[in-house]
Write an enzyme that holds these catalytic residues in place. Structure first.
Site: not given
Ligand code: RB5
Length: 144
Positions: A8, A65, A67, A98, A133
């Site tokens: 994203d 994304c 995080t 694993h 595993h």
């Molecule tokens: C987008 O702003 C952010 O929420 C997305 O990239 C991600 O970190 C969501 O988990």
């Protein structure tokens, strides 16, 4: 090995930096976007790529994304997907050995390019250990 890669807006910059590295490693990939830093909804991208991996159209998938958390939550809702959110190299190694993870999630706002490269290299080149595993992964796979 056929690899699907997607992000994203929060993962766009890291994805763009990683693509030439994946080529350098000798892998072919399909880039599912996004293709700019304009805001998009990560579930739309993550579900679509995870479905393709689950159907066997790709052997592995890499999602990025901000995080890594949102895309990994989505991917793991798809039956047949074992998506590992990794921010370090040991996790990337152990999730292949694993969990036989078939998708990797990373946070573009969390890790830098050098860490991401090391994670991707390790995750793509480490084999599943099988043995004890195997039984555990089968238990994940058979859960509806
Ligand atoms: C987008 O702003 C952010 O929420 C997305 O990239 C991600 O970190 C969501 O988990």
């Amino acid at each position: 090995m056929k690899i699907a890669i997607a992000c994203d807006h929060g993962g766009f910059a890291l994805k763009e930096q990683l693509l030439p590295f994946v080529t350098e490693l000798g892998y072919e990939y399909k880039d599912f976007g996004c293709f700019s830093a304009e805001s998009v909804d990560y579930p739309d991208i993550a579900f679509s790529v995870a479905e393709d991996v689950a159907k066997g159209e790709f052997d592995r998938g890499i999602l990025i994304c901000g995080t890594g958390i949102g895309v990994s939550i989505c991917a793991n809702k798809v039956n047949g997907i074992r998506c590992a959110l990794c921010g370090d190299i040991l996790s990337a190694e152990l999730t292949r050995k694993h969990n036989d993870s078939n998708m990797l999630a990373m946070g573009g706002r969390i890790i830098g390019i050098e860490t991401a490269k090391a994670i991707v290299r390790t995750w793509l080149t480490t084999e599943f250990e099988g043995g004890r595993h195997e039984r555990r992964v089968q238990k994940i796979n058979s859960y509806k």
